[in-house]
Design an enzyme around this catalytic site. Structure first.
Site, PDB file in Angstrom:
ATOM      1  N   LYS A   4       0.551  -1.245  -0.243  1.00  0.00           N
ATOM      2  CA  LYS A   4       0.182  -0.106   0.092  1.00  0.00           C
ATOM      3  C   LYS A   4       0.789   1.710   0.302  1.00  0.00           C
ATOM      4  O   LYS A   4       0.790   2.462  -0.758  1.00  0.00           O
ATOM      5  CB  LYS A   4      -1.168   0.318   1.467  1.00  0.00           C
ATOM      6  CG  LYS A   4      -1.583  -1.226   0.818  1.00  0.00           C
ATOM      7  CD  LYS A   4      -2.560  -0.869   2.113  1.00  0.00           C
ATOM      8  CE  LYS A   4      -1.399  -0.807   3.942  1.00  0.00           C
ATOM      9  NZ  LYS A   4      -1.881  -2.079   4.282  1.00  0.00           N
ATOM     10  N   ARG A  23      -0.756 -10.641  12.205  1.00  0.00           N
ATOM     11  CA  ARG A  23      -1.544  -9.376  11.831  1.00  0.00           C
ATOM     12  C   ARG A  23      -2.379  -9.549  10.993  1.00  0.00           C
ATOM     13  O   ARG A  23      -3.315  -9.148  10.270  1.00  0.00           O
ATOM     14  CB  ARG A  23      -0.254  -8.703  11.464  1.00  0.00           C
ATOM     15  CG  ARG A  23       0.519  -7.640  12.687  1.00  0.00           C
ATOM     16  CD  ARG A  23       1.529  -7.424  11.672  1.00  0.00           C
ATOM     17  NE  ARG A  23       1.545  -5.762  11.192  1.00  0.00           N
ATOM     18  CZ  ARG A  23       2.528  -5.213  10.183  1.00  0.00           C
ATOM     19  NH1 ARG A  23       3.725  -5.381  10.381  1.00  0.00           N
ATOM     20  NH2 ARG A  23       1.884  -4.450   9.859  1.00  0.00           N
ATOM     21  N   ARG A  68      11.032  -7.503   4.563  1.00  0.00           N
ATOM     22  CA  ARG A  68      11.405  -5.845   4.767  1.00  0.00           C
ATOM     23  C   ARG A  68      12.819  -5.342   5.624  1.00  0.00           C
ATOM     24  O   ARG A  68      12.853  -5.729   6.655  1.00  0.00           O
ATOM     25  CB  ARG A  68      10.431  -5.251   5.468  1.00  0.00           C
ATOM     26  CG  ARG A  68       9.372  -5.607   4.583  1.00  0.00           C
ATOM     27  CD  ARG A  68       8.050  -4.621   4.846  1.00  0.00           C
ATOM     28  NE  ARG A  68       7.038  -4.955   5.768  1.00  0.00           N
ATOM     29  CZ  ARG A  68       5.872  -4.520   6.504  1.00  0.00           C
ATOM     30  NH1 ARG A  68       5.575  -3.761   5.636  1.00  0.00           N
ATOM     31  NH2 ARG A  68       5.683  -4.874   7.621  1.00  0.00           N
ATOM     32  N   ARG A 121      12.376  -4.195  10.821  1.00  0.00           N
ATOM     33  CA  ARG A 121      11.060  -3.538  12.150  1.00  0.00           C
ATOM     34  C   ARG A 121      11.329  -4.824  13.021  1.00  0.00           C
ATOM     35  O   ARG A 121      10.563  -5.475  13.208  1.00  0.00           O
ATOM     36  CB  ARG A 121       9.851  -3.280  11.256  1.00  0.00           C
ATOM     37  CG  ARG A 121      10.198  -2.105  11.031  1.00  0.00           C
ATOM     38  CD  ARG A 121       8.891  -1.785   9.726  1.00  0.00           C
ATOM     39  NE  ARG A 121       7.488  -2.922  10.230  1.00  0.00           N
ATOM     40  CZ  ARG A 121       6.294  -1.833   9.390  1.00  0.00           C
ATOM     41  NH1 ARG A 121       6.398  -1.029   8.365  1.00  0.00           N
ATOM     42  NH2 ARG A 121       5.267  -3.305  10.089  1.00  0.00           N
ATOM     43  N   ARG A 148      -9.532   0.006   9.158  1.00  0.00           N
ATOM     44  CA  ARG A 148      -9.367  -0.909   9.000  1.00  0.00           C
ATOM     45  C   ARG A 148     -10.512  -1.228   9.674  1.00  0.00           C
ATOM     46  O   ARG A 148     -10.478  -3.250   9.802  1.00  0.00           O
ATOM     47  CB  ARG A 148      -7.874  -1.030  10.061  1.00  0.00           C
ATOM     48  CG  ARG A 148      -6.912  -0.569   8.895  1.00  0.00           C
ATOM     49  CD  ARG A 148      -5.690  -0.891  10.605  1.00  0.00           C
ATOM     50  NE  ARG A 148      -3.940  -0.997   9.623  1.00  0.00           N
ATOM     51  CZ  ARG A 148      -3.303  -1.616  10.631  1.00  0.00           C
ATOM     52  NH1 ARG A 148      -2.947  -1.660  11.761  1.00  0.00           N
ATOM     53  NH2 ARG A 148      -2.309  -0.874   9.036  1.00  0.00           N
TER      54      ARG A 148
END
Length: 291
Positions: A71, A237, A182, A226, A148
């Protein structure tokens, strides 16, 4: 699709009105966690605030999609193309996490458990961001990470006119690898991905290949992962997203605003097709020719 034909059409709203409305929501709503079936009115008396009707307002879009789908990447590119701010609530949360104080500690616990941040916290951060943008003369926005839940979408509908909702989609196996690959440069703050993804076609689905997005040499030694990009947290998640946020698709589909887009691969394959789906491929060509 009706929503796509409205892509660059101004509608009735200003960031100032949004900020006032969101602040009003913060000061009046009192949803009880112990009484989930009681729906508190969004505004005193159940009536929304008056909306502004300025001329020349830019697009107001929302990006939906599971964590890690991309996104931020595509919203940022469209932000640059259309000249509107990209507002990522995930970035707002991370900025708050890096600060000192009770909110930072509260958010650390929520994020590390893979849970969704409460409406009150998200709307508080978003209203502050809108205030900052208003002071800079910003118009329009591309929201990434909000809403969300249907509750959040209802709040957003009461304070603004969303033109289009773009729902990016990838198989969960691809999402997991993307999230685990990531990396962030601790010096410049840019995002990269070390995962080399290559899923063969199966069950009638086309294969998906995504090359790594490697950092430049000066960032290699500064890459960090992260804290919430562990396999357990990513899976949680994704579970939370599927359970609580997917109903948003139907919410916006019924409004005629949902554009579903299956990413065919990495940025080189997906970006031109996304622009085509948004009827913006000529817009990109004109901008490139003028550059």
């Amino acid at each position: 699709m009706a929503a796509v034909t409205r892509l660059l059409k101004p509608s009735r709203f200003s960031c100032s009105a949004a900020t006032v409305s969101l602040r009003r929501w913060l000061s009046t709503t009192a949803v009880s966690e112990t009484e989930p079936h009681v729906k508190t009115p969004l505004y005193p008396g159940g009536s929304p605030p008056l909306r502004a009707d300025p001329e020349g307002r830019n697009v107001q879009w929302v990006f939906l999609g599971c964590p890690g789908v991309g996104k931020g990447t595509y919203a940022s590119r469209l932000s640059s193309l259309l000249g509107v701010p990209h507002i990522a609530t995930g970035d707002l949360v991370r900025e708050a996490l890096s600060s000192d104080g009770p909110l930072s500690r509260q958010l650390t616990e929520i994020v590390n458990q893979g849970k969704l941040v409460s409406d009150e916290i998200i709307i508080n951060l978003l209203s502050k961001r809108l205030e900052t943008g208003e002071a800079k003369g910003e118009s329009g926005f591309i929201l990434d990470g909000f809403p969300r839940t249907i509750r959040q979408a209802e709040i957003l509908d009461e304070v603004t006119d969303i033109d289009l909702v773009i729902n990016l989609k990838l198989p969960e196996s691809v999402l997991l690898e993307k999230c685990l690959g990531r990396r962030i440069c601790s010096e410049c703050g840019k995002n990269f991905n070390v995962a080399s993804i290559n899923f063969k076609s199966e069950n009638g689905r086309p294969g998906i290949s995504m090359a790594p997005l490697p950092p430049p040499p000066q960032c290699v030694s500064n890459l960090i992962t992260r804290s919430d990009d562990t396999e357990a947290v990513v899976k949680e998640r994704l579970r939370v997203y599927n359970e609580q946020s997917q109903p948003l698709e139907e919410f916006y589909r019924l409004q005629g605003k949902l554009l579903e887009f299956d990413l065919p691969g990495g940025i080189p394959e997906s970006w031109p097709k996304l622009l085509e789906a948004l009827n913006l491929d000529e817009h990109e060509e004109k901008r490139s020719a003028a550059a």
